[in-house]
Design a protein around this motif. Sequence first.
Motif, PDB file in Angstrom:
ATOM      1  N   ASP A   1       0.812  -1.221   0.000  1.00 35.51           N
ATOM      2  CA  ASP A   1       0.000   0.000   0.000  1.00 35.51           C
ATOM      3  C   ASP A   1       0.842   1.267   0.000  1.00 35.51           C
ATOM      4  N   GLY A   2       2.153   1.150   0.202  1.00 31.26           N
ATOM      5  CA  GLY A   2       3.024   2.317   0.184  1.00 31.26           C
ATOM      6  C   GLY A   2       2.858   3.223   1.382  1.00 31.26           C
ATOM      7  N   GLN A   3       2.115   2.769   2.372  1.00 27.39           N
ATOM      8  CA  GLN A   3       1.882   3.603   3.558  1.00 27.39           C
ATOM      9  C   GLN A   3       2.534   3.025   4.798  1.00 27.39           C
ATOM     10  N   HIS A   4       2.528   1.708   4.925  1.00 26.99           N
ATOM     11  CA  HIS A   4       3.032   1.062   6.137  1.00 26.99           C
ATOM     12  C   HIS A   4       4.424   0.491   5.898  1.00 26.99           C
ATOM     13  N   LEU A   5       5.296   0.723   6.870  1.00 25.34           N
ATOM     14  CA  LEU A   5       6.679   0.283   6.786  1.00 25.34           C
ATOM     15  C   LEU A   5       6.973  -0.665   7.945  1.00 25.34           C
ATOM     16  N   ALA A   6       7.500  -1.851   7.592  1.00 26.71           N
ATOM     17  CA  ALA A   6       7.920  -2.794   8.629  1.00 26.71           C
ATOM     18  C   ALA A   6       9.398  -2.589   8.924  1.00 26.71           C
ATOM     19  N   ILE A   7       9.750  -2.683  10.205  1.00 26.87           N
ATOM     20  CA  ILE A   7      11.120  -2.452  10.663  1.00 26.87           C
ATOM     21  C   ILE A   7      11.544  -3.643  11.521  1.00 26.87           C
ATOM     22  N   GLY A   8      12.586  -4.341  11.099  1.00 25.28           N
ATOM     23  CA  GLY A   8      13.136  -5.434  11.890  1.00 25.28           C
ATOM     24  C   GLY A   8      14.245  -4.935  12.793  1.00 25.28           C
ATOM     25  N   LEU A   9      14.320  -5.480  13.995  1.00 26.58           N
ATOM     26  CA  LEU A   9      15.246  -4.967  15.003  1.00 26.58           C
ATOM     27  C   LEU A   9      16.228  -6.035  15.465  1.00 26.58           C
ATOM     28  N   ASN A  10      17.299  -5.557  16.054  1.00 24.35           N
ATOM     29  CA  ASN A  10      18.365  -6.441  16.523  1.00 24.35           C
ATOM     30  C   ASN A  10      17.932  -7.316  17.699  1.00 24.35           C
ATOM     31  N   ASN A  11      16.877  -6.910  18.411  1.00 26.21           N
ATOM     32  CA  ASN A  11      16.434  -7.656  19.595  1.00 26.21           C
ATOM     33  C   ASN A  11      15.339  -8.675  19.274  1.00 26.21           C
ATOM     34  N   SER A  12      15.078  -8.940  17.999  1.00 28.71           N
ATOM     35  CA  SER A  12      14.104  -9.930  17.508  1.00 28.71           C
ATOM     36  C   SER A  12      12.695  -9.384  17.325  1.00 28.71           C
ATOM     37  N   GLU A  13      12.451  -8.131  17.633  1.00 32.64           N
ATOM     38  CA  GLU A  13      11.118  -7.554  17.449  1.00 32.64           C
ATOM     39  C   GLU A  13      10.952  -6.989  16.036  1.00 32.64           C
ATOM     40  N   ILE A  14       9.682  -6.834  15.644  1.00 32.71           N
ATOM     41  CA  ILE A  14       9.332  -6.174  14.383  1.00 32.71           C
ATOM     42  C   ILE A  14       8.299  -5.099  14.699  1.00 32.71           C
ATOM     43  N   GLN A  15       8.530  -3.902  14.191  1.00 33.23           N
ATOM     44  CA  GLN A  15       7.566  -2.821  14.353  1.00 33.23           C
ATOM     45  C   GLN A  15       6.958  -2.480  12.993  1.00 33.23           C
ATOM     46  N   VAL A  16       5.673  -2.089  13.023  1.00 36.95           N
ATOM     47  CA  VAL A  16       4.986  -1.628  11.817  1.00 36.95           C
ATOM     48  C   VAL A  16       4.593  -0.176  12.044  1.00 36.95           C
ATOM     49  N   TRP A  17       5.014   0.704  11.112  1.00 34.46           N
ATOM     50  CA  TRP A  17       4.784   2.136  11.236  1.00 34.46           C
ATOM     51  C   TRP A  17       3.910   2.650  10.098  1.00 34.46           C
ATOM     52  N   ASP A  18       3.052   3.601  10.429  1.00 34.25           N
ATOM     53  CA  ASP A  18       2.254   4.325   9.442  1.00 34.25           C
ATOM     54  C   ASP A  18       3.056   5.568   9.046  1.00 34.25           C
ATOM     55  N   SER A  19       3.512   5.621   7.800  1.00 33.22           N
ATOM     56  CA  SER A  19       4.386   6.724   7.374  1.00 33.22           C
ATOM     57  C   SER A  19       3.626   8.023   7.155  1.00 33.22           C
ATOM     58  N   VAL A  20       2.302   7.947   7.033  1.00 38.76           N
ATOM     59  CA  VAL A  20       1.510   9.162   6.824  1.00 38.76           C
ATOM     60  C   VAL A  20       1.307   9.886   8.152  1.00 38.76           C
ATOM     61  N   SER A  21       0.930   9.133   9.173  1.00 37.76           N
ATOM     62  CA  SER A  21       0.700   9.749  10.487  1.00 37.76           C
ATOM     63  C   SER A  21       1.945   9.732  11.374  1.00 37.76           C
TER      64      SER A  21
ATOM     65  N   HIS B   1      10.856 -14.582  16.714  1.00 34.91           N
ATOM     66  CA  HIS B   1      12.237 -15.038  16.565  1.00 34.91           C
ATOM     67  C   HIS B   1      12.978 -14.929  17.891  1.00 34.91           C
ATOM     68  N   SER B   2      14.098 -15.626  17.931  1.00 36.08           N
ATOM     69  CA  SER B   2      14.950 -15.575  19.118  1.00 36.08           C
ATOM     70  C   SER B   2      16.229 -14.781  18.870  1.00 36.08           C
ATOM     71  N   GLY B   3      16.365 -14.218  17.684  1.00 35.93           N
ATOM     72  CA  GLY B   3      17.514 -13.388  17.342  1.00 35.93           C
ATOM     73  C   GLY B   3      17.092 -12.269  16.419  1.00 35.93           C
ATOM     74  N   ARG B   4      18.045 -11.489  15.950  1.00 35.75           N
ATOM     75  CA  ARG B   4      17.738 -10.315  15.127  1.00 35.75           C
ATOM     76  C   ARG B   4      16.947 -10.714  13.878  1.00 35.75           C
ATOM     77  N   VAL B   5      16.173  -9.755  13.364  1.00 35.29           N
ATOM     78  CA  VAL B   5      15.351  -9.960  12.174  1.00 35.29           C
ATOM     79  C   VAL B   5      16.002  -9.207  11.020  1.00 35.29           C
ATOM     80  N   GLY B   6      16.697  -9.942  10.164  1.00 35.25           N
ATOM     81  CA  GLY B   6      17.465  -9.299   9.099  1.00 35.25           C
ATOM     82  C   GLY B   6      16.799  -9.271   7.742  1.00 35.25           C
TER      83      GLY B   6
END
Length: 410
Positions: A145-165, A176-181
């Motif tokens: 959709d070009g609006q939401h961005l997924a971000i993988g982190l070194n601590n195994s979490e993933i965040q989803v961000w709304d780039s418009v707001s 996961h039990s390790g970083r998300v690359g």
Amino acid sequence: MDFSYAHYMLTTEGNKIKETEGEPSAYQKVLAEALNMNRTRILAFRKKPPNPVDFFPPENSSTSVHSTKSKPQRHIPQKSERTLDAPDIVDDFYVNGLDWGGNNVVSIALGNRVYLWDASDKSTSELVTVDDEIGPVTSVSWAPDGQHLAIGLNNSEIQVWDSVSNRKVRTLIGCHSGRVGSLAWKNNHILTTGGMDGQIVNNDVGIPSHVVGTYRGHRLEVCGLKWSTSGQHLASGGNDNLVHIWDRSMASSNSPRQWLHRLEDHNAAVKAMSWCPFQSNLLATGGGEGDGTIKFWNSHTGACLNSVVTGSQVSALLWSKNDRELLSSHGSPENQLTLWKYPSMVKMAELTEHTSRVLHMAQSPNGCTVASAAADERLRFWNVFGIAKVPKPAASGRKSRPFSHLSLIR
């Protein structure tokens, strides 16, 4: 000329012909015939002459005599059209910190921060800074959709961000039990993640219990993920030198062998992979340092169709959306981008402005421009794939408005 025949006609037969006043003398006619001087036939043909045939092609021609005129070679700029600073970029082959969304916005991970660069108005903004305890950012990926961005982190979490707001809408934990690359969206609600633990997880970001499927097969970190255009097949590459092709229906299967094909021909980690846009069952993969090959696979049969030695680490692969061309990015010694003609794999151009290994590449929505990020802390933009082909408007029974095929400015 036959002098004997001419003498006979002049001295014997010529005496039988009488001259007629007002016309050429019979003597002149007979003389002209005898000497073959009928000038009405000079440069005249009874039939159309045959076309000339070149038995030897011109020296500089590489085509056959009867071949059609070849298409003029497209000019490929050797210099990047724009360069941006990328300080604190993580110099790690196994992460994926660059993507270009359908909104024409480039996202790049720089240490603990994610920045956005809008290619339409050339503006730059910071989307997020994560804490040291969970950073750095190890992967980014735009949803379709070009609006939401997924971000993988070194601590195994993933965040989803709304780039418009500019707000975080979801945090995925427990995948996961390790970083998300590595990250890959199947559609706007299924996000596939690859971790250092070798697991591949399908997450439905719209429901509370987000884990909806798991693929098991890699023994080491998953560093490359790509869904096919149809969404039927998933390709994955790992630090175990393996490539897997998975069917979407096999997620969380209890079968001891979930994959359709396990491809073991590479001799180093496989991060670079790209599905062909004009042949749906063609997958290109690239090996890391110690391998340096680009391989082409039939995803239906698992057969390796071709293998090309590049001489250096392959960090990313991108197919042209307009022509049968493939772009690869590399590490030392040249740190170049190489454009190949497919299927001959003849080099069309080498772009060599980066001074350290190229880590990531991303392609603009129209398919013409490519962004490359390297360990030299530079983000470069290349007009490497030419001009976008504008589709012809569909035929309609009703009369359309003038310029109806163009986007209107509101």
